[in-house]
Write a protein that holds these residues in place. Structure first.
Motif, PDB file in Angstrom:
ATOM      1  N   VAL A 125       0.900  -1.348  -0.009  1.00 15.16           N
ATOM      2  CA  VAL A 125      -0.044   0.022  -0.137  1.00 15.16           C
ATOM      3  C   VAL A 125       0.892   1.134   0.022  1.00 15.16           C
ATOM      4  N   HIS A 126       2.250   1.042  -0.470  1.00 17.55           N
ATOM      5  CA  HIS A 126       2.968   2.334  -0.111  1.00 17.55           C
ATOM      6  C   HIS A 126       4.129   2.057  -1.160  1.00 17.55           C
ATOM      7  N   THR A 127       3.937   2.619  -2.606  1.00 20.15           N
ATOM      8  CA  THR A 127       4.981   2.451  -3.338  1.00 20.15           C
ATOM      9  C   THR A 127       4.948   4.043  -4.180  1.00 20.15           C
ATOM     10  N   HIS A 128       6.033   4.332  -4.603  1.00 13.42           N
ATOM     11  CA  HIS A 128       6.243   5.771  -5.418  1.00 13.42           C
ATOM     12  C   HIS A 128       7.014   5.227  -6.747  1.00 13.42           C
ATOM     13  N   MET A 129       6.132   4.872  -7.840  1.00 15.62           N
ATOM     14  CA  MET A 129       6.906   4.793  -9.160  1.00 15.62           C
ATOM     15  C   MET A 129       6.811   6.179  -9.717  1.00 15.62           C
ATOM     16  N   PHE A 163      -5.325  10.114   1.987  1.00 14.70           N
ATOM     17  CA  PHE A 163      -4.770  11.077   1.551  1.00 14.70           C
ATOM     18  C   PHE A 163      -3.310  11.393   2.526  1.00 14.70           C
ATOM     19  N   LYS A 164      -2.389  11.625   1.825  1.00 14.87           N
ATOM     20  CA  LYS A 164      -0.940  11.553   2.622  1.00 14.87           C
ATOM     21  C   LYS A 164      -0.552  13.063   2.786  1.00 14.87           C
ATOM     22  N   LEU A 165      -0.227  13.302   4.020  1.00 19.87           N
ATOM     23  CA  LEU A 165       0.280  14.691   4.268  1.00 19.87           C
ATOM     24  C   LEU A 165       1.771  14.544   4.740  1.00 19.87           C
ATOM     25  N   VAL A 193       2.411   6.385   8.243  1.00 19.73           N
ATOM     26  CA  VAL A 193       3.291   5.631   7.325  1.00 19.73           C
ATOM     27  C   VAL A 193       4.641   5.382   7.668  1.00 19.73           C
ATOM     28  N   HIS A 194       5.284   4.302   6.986  1.00 16.05           N
ATOM     29  CA  HIS A 194       6.862   3.910   7.400  1.00 16.05           C
ATOM     30  C   HIS A 194       7.314   4.509   8.753  1.00 16.05           C
ATOM     31  N   MET A 195       6.886   3.485   9.788  1.00 18.20           N
ATOM     32  CA  MET A 195       7.301   3.936  10.963  1.00 18.20           C
ATOM     33  C   MET A 195       8.723   3.078  11.251  1.00 18.20           C
ATOM     34  N   THR A 240       6.310  -1.220   1.509  1.00 12.22           N
ATOM     35  CA  THR A 240       7.739  -0.901   1.320  1.00 12.22           C
ATOM     36  C   THR A 240       8.062   0.415   1.348  1.00 12.22           C
ATOM     37  N   ASP A 241       7.320   1.315   0.960  1.00 14.87           N
ATOM     38  CA  ASP A 241       7.817   2.984   0.706  1.00 14.87           C
ATOM     39  C   ASP A 241       8.834   2.630  -0.402  1.00 14.87           C
ATOM     40  N   HIS A 242       8.476   1.693  -1.509  1.00 19.98           N
ATOM     41  CA  HIS A 242       9.167   1.435  -2.662  1.00 19.98           C
ATOM     42  C   HIS A 242       9.641   2.763  -3.444  1.00 19.98           C
TER      43      HIS A 242
END
Ligand code: DUC
Ligand code: ZN
Ligand code: ZN
Length: 468
Positions: free
Chosen positions: A61-65, A153-155, A242-244, A321-323
């Protein structure tokens, strides 16, 4: 469409592991059978899963393509990144569409659709990063929830001048989310304080990658997490951290959960396995490979043990992953001589299921908890369940056959992400993805990728089902 019968395997779900045969008809699961009960069932193809686990496809649930960041773009496209995800048993990603300060939210979303449309190997959804909260952006939140299938929504409390929102903006977005049912996802690091520490470190000549990990102090993740928890309580909105990476942050979330609050969190494999000493602090510039934010923490404290405990105790709900991959050449190298200019990010989308399975092997989590944190809860948290995240009649046939009896070693050469190195080089993995189905289509088998670009569809998501 074809019918596939998967026989002899052990289906793993959140409530246990049970020998079960699975019939796939077209794009969905048609039926489950106790061993021996599928004898008269006809299928176009039978896959023998004897001795293997049969699990719902992984959901990252956390990628950055293709994220523009730090003066360059994350090196995986939707095509390369989703193919790599499939290789590793992930059959859904939720990527972050971006509204930068001054941009119209819907324009940012349209740009993300243009990047992904027709390029993905597996299904995908979007969260929306809000980098500029004003009246228009607040209205756009309602529109996206009601019409676009974007319900989170991510802040950012970090990255002043790039994605940063101040506390007043954050509170307003949270109040809007409490009305429209969205989840607020928060990057919890105190950015303004970190920027002071960065400037002071650079002035002292501390320019190597390891100082990235030193200035982005765990207390400043803890402080920001606590602040986000307090603000979300005032706004009465659900919060997903996110990403703790840090014990201090986990404490803030655990305390809120103990009070019965709708506060959730995820961690990522890099925070569960890697230490600052073994990565960022390597001689020369090599540590740049592991520059991500929040940073990989020191092994001298007890962050990792606490995060594993948090996973067991459901203080941490998901593992993502915060890929956000960057090559060393021409990308990470932008920060030679100044760690603050190294593009932040690590590539792991291919390895998340394998890496977390090691937690099962070492006894840190159970087999069911592996599936729960990597497949089922991500679906429930972000409005995809029961279409995704479970093997049940009517659900999408996103299925991974996982072989616990094969070992592998992660290397850059044998990985499929668009990178010139691997952050996981040399990692020994007990277990291996054997076969992957995405909506009833086999996309990985026999150590081959057999999927197609464009098979993956955009998923309009509902509201979080953790709140019902
Ligand atoms: N952290 C990263 O490491 N990369 C992208 C954005 C973020 O928050
Ligand atoms: Zn972040
Ligand atoms: Zn991220």
């Amino acid at each position: 469409m074809s019918r596939i019968l998967i026989t002899g395997g052990t289906v793993v779900g959140t409530s246990g592991a049970v020998p079960t045969d699975v019939l796939v008809d077209g794009e969905t699961v048609a039926a489950l059978y106790a061993p021996g009960q599928a004898a008269g069932v006809t299928a176009d193809r039978t896959i023998d899963a004897t001795g293997k686990y049969v699990i719902p496809g992984g959901i990252d649930v956390h990628t950055h393509m293709e994220l523009p960041f730090g003066g360059t773009n994350a090196s995986d496209t939707f095509e390369t990144g989703t193919r790599a995800a499939a290789w590793g048993g992930t059959t859904t990603i939720i990527d972050f569409a971006v509204q930068r300060t001054g941009e119209v939210v819907q324009d940012g979303l349209a740009a993300w659709h243009a990047k992904a449309d027709g390029n993905c190997a597996i299904d995908y959804g979007f969260h929306m990063i809000l980098g500029g909260i004003d009246d228009d952006a607040l209205k756009a939140m309602d529109y996206l929830v009601d019409n676009e299938g974007i319900t989170s929504f991510k802040l950012f409390m970090a990255y002043p001048g790039v994605f940063y929102s101040d506390d007043g903006q954050i509170l307003q977005a949270m109040q809007r989310a409490s009305e429209n049912g969205a989840v607020i996802m928060m990057h919890c690091e105190n950015g303004p304080a970190i920027d002071v520490l960065i400037a002071q470190a650079l002035a002292r000549g501390e320019t190597d990658p390891k100082y990235h990990g030193i200035v982005r102090r765990s207390e400043l993740e803890g402080e920001a997490t606590n602040r986000a928890v307090v603000l979300s309580g005032i706004a009465h909105c659900p919060l997903y951290v996110v990403h703790m990476s840090a014990s201090e942050a986990l404490e803030a979330v655990a305390a809120a959960r103990h009070e019965g609050r709708n506060v959730f969190a995820e961690t990522c494999p890099q925070y569960l396995y890697l230490t600052l000493e073994d990565t960022l602090a390597r001689p020369g510039f090599e540590g740049a490979k592991w520059v991500c934010s929040p940073p990989i923490r020191t092994g001298q404290a007890h962050h990792q043990a606490d995060l594993w405990k948090g996973l067991r105790m459901n203080e941490l709900a998901c593992v993502s992953t915060d890929h956000c991959p960057f090559c060393m050449k021409e990308q990470k190298e932008l920060g030679l001589g100044d760690f603050s200019k190294i593009p932040n990010g690590i590539g792991s989308v291919e390895h998340r299921m394998d890496l977390l399975y090691q937690g099962v092997v070492t006894g840190n989590i159970s087999l069911s908890r592996w599936v729960e944190t990597c497949c089922t809860t991500p679906a429930r948290m972000f409005g995809l369940y029961p279409q995704k995240g479970v093997i049940a009649p009517g659900s999408d046939a996103d299925i991974v056959i996982y072989d616990p009896n094969t070992t592998q070693t992660i290397t850059h050469e044998t990985s499929h992400m668009n990178m010139d190195h691997s952050a996981w080089e040399g990692y020994e993995i007990a277990g291996k993805v054997d076969t992957v189905l995405s909506r009833g289509t086999v996309v990985v088998e026999g150590n081959q990728y057999v999927g197609t670009k464009g098979h993956g569809q955009f998923l309009k998501r509902g509201l979080s089902q953790y709140l019902n």
